[in-house]
Design a protein around this motif. Sequence first.
Motif, PDB file in Angstrom:
ATOM      1  N   HIS A  94       0.844  -1.194   0.000  1.00  9.08           N
ATOM      2  CA  HIS A  94       0.000   0.000   0.000  1.00  9.08           C
ATOM      3  C   HIS A  94       0.879   1.244   0.000  1.00  9.08           C
ATOM      4  O   HIS A  94       1.893   1.297   0.693  1.00  9.08           O
ATOM      5  CB  HIS A  94      -0.890   0.047   1.246  1.00  9.08           C
ATOM      6  CG  HIS A  94      -1.705  -1.185   1.468  1.00  9.08           C
ATOM      7  ND1 HIS A  94      -2.505  -1.750   0.501  1.00  9.08           N
ATOM      8  CD2 HIS A  94      -1.846  -1.972   2.566  1.00  9.08           C
ATOM      9  CE1 HIS A  94      -3.117  -2.824   0.987  1.00  9.08           C
ATOM     10  NE2 HIS A  94      -2.716  -2.984   2.237  1.00  9.08           N
ATOM     11  N   ALA A  95       0.452   2.257  -0.763  1.00  7.58           N
ATOM     12  CA  ALA A  95       1.175   3.525  -0.799  1.00  7.58           C
ATOM     13  C   ALA A  95       0.769   4.380   0.402  1.00  7.58           C
ATOM     14  O   ALA A  95      -0.326   4.228   0.945  1.00  7.58           O
ATOM     15  CB  ALA A  95       0.880   4.267  -2.094  1.00  7.58           C
ATOM     16  N   ILE A  96       1.649   5.300   0.789  1.00 10.25           N
ATOM     17  CA  ILE A  96       1.358   6.250   1.856  1.00 10.25           C
ATOM     18  C   ILE A  96       0.018   6.922   1.545  1.00 10.25           C
ATOM     19  O   ILE A  96      -0.245   7.299   0.418  1.00 10.25           O
ATOM     20  CB  ILE A  96       2.475   7.322   1.948  1.00 10.25           C
ATOM     21  CG1 ILE A  96       3.827   6.690   2.254  1.00 10.25           C
ATOM     22  CG2 ILE A  96       2.122   8.404   2.956  1.00 10.25           C
ATOM     23  CD1 ILE A  96       3.989   6.160   3.648  1.00 10.25           C
ATOM     24  N   GLY A  97      -0.812   7.054   2.564  1.00 10.53           N
ATOM     25  CA  GLY A  97      -2.151   7.626   2.383  1.00 10.53           C
ATOM     26  C   GLY A  97      -3.230   6.561   2.361  1.00 10.53           C
ATOM     27  O   GLY A  97      -4.390   6.851   2.598  1.00 10.53           O
ATOM     28  N   GLY A  98      -2.839   5.323   2.076  1.00 14.46           N
ATOM     29  CA  GLY A  98      -3.796   4.223   2.058  1.00 14.46           C
ATOM     30  C   GLY A  98      -3.321   3.025   2.847  1.00 14.46           C
ATOM     31  O   GLY A  98      -3.897   1.942   2.758  1.00 14.46           O
ATOM     32  N   VAL A  99      -2.254   3.212   3.617  1.00 15.52           N
ATOM     33  CA  VAL A  99      -1.659   2.095   4.356  1.00 15.52           C
ATOM     34  C   VAL A  99      -2.647   1.594   5.408  1.00 15.52           C
ATOM     35  O   VAL A  99      -3.259   2.376   6.129  1.00 15.52           O
ATOM     36  CB  VAL A  99      -0.331   2.501   5.022  1.00 15.52           C
ATOM     37  CG1 VAL A  99       0.264   1.330   5.799  1.00 15.52           C
ATOM     38  CG2 VAL A  99       0.661   2.986   3.965  1.00 15.52           C
TER      39      VAL A  99
END
Length: 162
Positions: A94-99
């Motif tokens: 997951h990318a930062i902001g959706g972790v």
Amino acid sequence: MSIEAVKNHFKQWSREADVMEFETSSATVNQAADTIGVIPARIAKTLSFRGEGDQAILVVAAGDAKVDNKKFRKMFGYKARMLSPDGVLQQTGHAIGGVCPFGLANDLDVYLDVSMKRFGTVFPACGSANSAIELSLAELFQYSKATNWVDVCKDWDQESDE
């Protein structure tokens, strides 16, 4: 796509339809709180740290909590070092902001911080910068396959409620 991995994760409990997707960003605690319409503390943020060896560990905490380095070291036996954005993506998928602790790329240890225990439900992200799900603490523990509850945060309002 990360949100698809999370929805797939929730299928085992027939909860994939409960994943909310928004028109606006929920990438930060304040954005998520504004988008969902709750106080920032009820956003369950997932923090990614270097663990021992090559594996990361995840700590899910209330949106108003900050990691306390002394508590972290006492609990885990090493210094709290957050992963780089590339490291987060590599370890979690997951990318930062959706972790979040769901639909992970690797089998990581997940810990839930006691800062969330003042709420009946919390809102963790679901793999994208515009998603969340409302979960009880028992559901969060079960669905994240959490290892344990920990007390590694500070600066959260213990008197806060829903």
